[in-house]
Design a protein around this motif. Structure first.
Motif, PDB file in Angstrom:
ATOM      1  N   SER A  86      35.741  29.256  42.509  1.00  0.00           N
ATOM      2  CA  SER A  86      35.676  30.279  43.568  1.00  0.00           C
ATOM      3  C   SER A  86      34.612  31.337  43.280  1.00  0.00           C
ATOM      4  O   SER A  86      34.091  31.955  44.203  1.00  0.00           O
ATOM      5  CB  SER A  86      37.034  30.947  43.764  1.00  0.00           C
ATOM      6  N   LEU A  87      34.284  31.541  42.005  1.00  0.00           N
ATOM      7  CA  LEU A  87      33.270  32.540  41.659  1.00  0.00           C
ATOM      8  C   LEU A  87      31.850  32.042  41.898  1.00  0.00           C
ATOM      9  O   LEU A  87      30.945  32.837  42.131  1.00  0.00           O
ATOM     10  CB  LEU A  87      33.416  32.963  40.202  1.00  0.00           C
ATOM     11  N   ARG A 135      28.472  33.784  40.639  1.00  0.00           N
ATOM     12  CA  ARG A 135      28.908  35.082  40.113  1.00  0.00           C
ATOM     13  C   ARG A 135      29.640  34.962  38.781  1.00  0.00           C
ATOM     14  O   ARG A 135      29.805  35.947  38.071  1.00  0.00           O
ATOM     15  CB  ARG A 135      29.816  35.787  41.121  1.00  0.00           C
ATOM     16  N   PRO A 189      41.549  34.789  42.999  1.00  0.00           N
ATOM     17  CA  PRO A 189      40.097  34.640  42.945  1.00  0.00           C
ATOM     18  C   PRO A 189      39.376  35.735  43.733  1.00  0.00           C
ATOM     19  O   PRO A 189      38.300  36.171  43.329  1.00  0.00           O
ATOM     20  CB  PRO A 189      39.861  33.256  43.548  1.00  0.00           C
ATOM     21  N   ARG A 207      36.394  37.947  42.278  1.00  0.00           N
ATOM     22  CA  ARG A 207      35.082  37.956  42.946  1.00  0.00           C
ATOM     23  C   ARG A 207      34.635  39.398  43.173  1.00  0.00           C
ATOM     24  O   ARG A 207      33.465  39.733  42.985  1.00  0.00           O
ATOM     25  CB  ARG A 207      35.146  37.210  44.274  1.00  0.00           C
ATOM     26  N   GLN A 208      35.560  40.259  43.579  1.00  0.00           N
ATOM     27  CA  GLN A 208      35.212  41.663  43.784  1.00  0.00           C
ATOM     28  C   GLN A 208      34.818  42.325  42.464  1.00  0.00           C
ATOM     29  O   GLN A 208      33.885  43.125  42.420  1.00  0.00           O
ATOM     30  CB  GLN A 208      36.374  42.406  44.432  1.00  0.00           C
TER      31      GLN A 208
END
Length: 143
Positions: A86-87, A90, A134, A138-139
């Motif tokens: 999901s990243l 990043r 996730p 991500r944030q």
């Protein structure tokens, strides 16, 4: 070493076995699909499927310098794989510690979680998250 790769090897072997069973039954397309899915999941959960792991001490020092979160993970963990996928790109912005390769990292996770080795555990300079969503990570990776 075997412990780190064990789940990926088992997944690939299971895909090969199940694919072989389906192939023996004459179900070629199903055999190929099963084999590809198992091998893909084995690749995603294997150590190379994650950014380069560092030691707990290196991650803490780097996090203190740059403020990026530390992700404690282990090979074969489906929740860690879900987080990693999901990243996307990043993921490299975070510091990754493989708790099976670094005993100090495993001890840190046990301290945070109250004695168990639940991963992924994400640590920022100000707080810790055990098996975070996730979206949250991500944030964190954007900062």
């Amino acid at each position: 070493m075997v412990r780190r790769w064990g789940s990926s090897i088992v997944l690939a072997a299971a895909g090969l076995f199940l694919g072989g069973v389906l192939l023996a039954q004459g179900r070629v397309v199903s055999a190929v699909v099963v084999f590809v899915l198992f091998v893909a999941f084995a690749a995603v959960t294997s150590p190379p499927g994650f950014p380069r792991s560092v030691s707990d001490a290196e991650a803490r020092a780097a996090s203190a310098r740059d403020g990026h979160a530390i992700v404690y993970w282990r090979p074969g963990c489906p929740y860690c794989a879900r987080l990693r996928v999901s990243l996307g790109r990043r993921a490299s912005r975070l510091h990754w510690v493989d708790i099976w390769a670094d005993p100090a990292g495993a001890a840190t996770v046990r301290d945070i979680t109250g004695g168990d080795e639940t991963v992924p555990t994400v640590v920022t300079p100000s707080e810790s998250f055990v098996n975070p969503s996730p979206l949250l990570v991500r944030q964190l990776a954007l900062h």
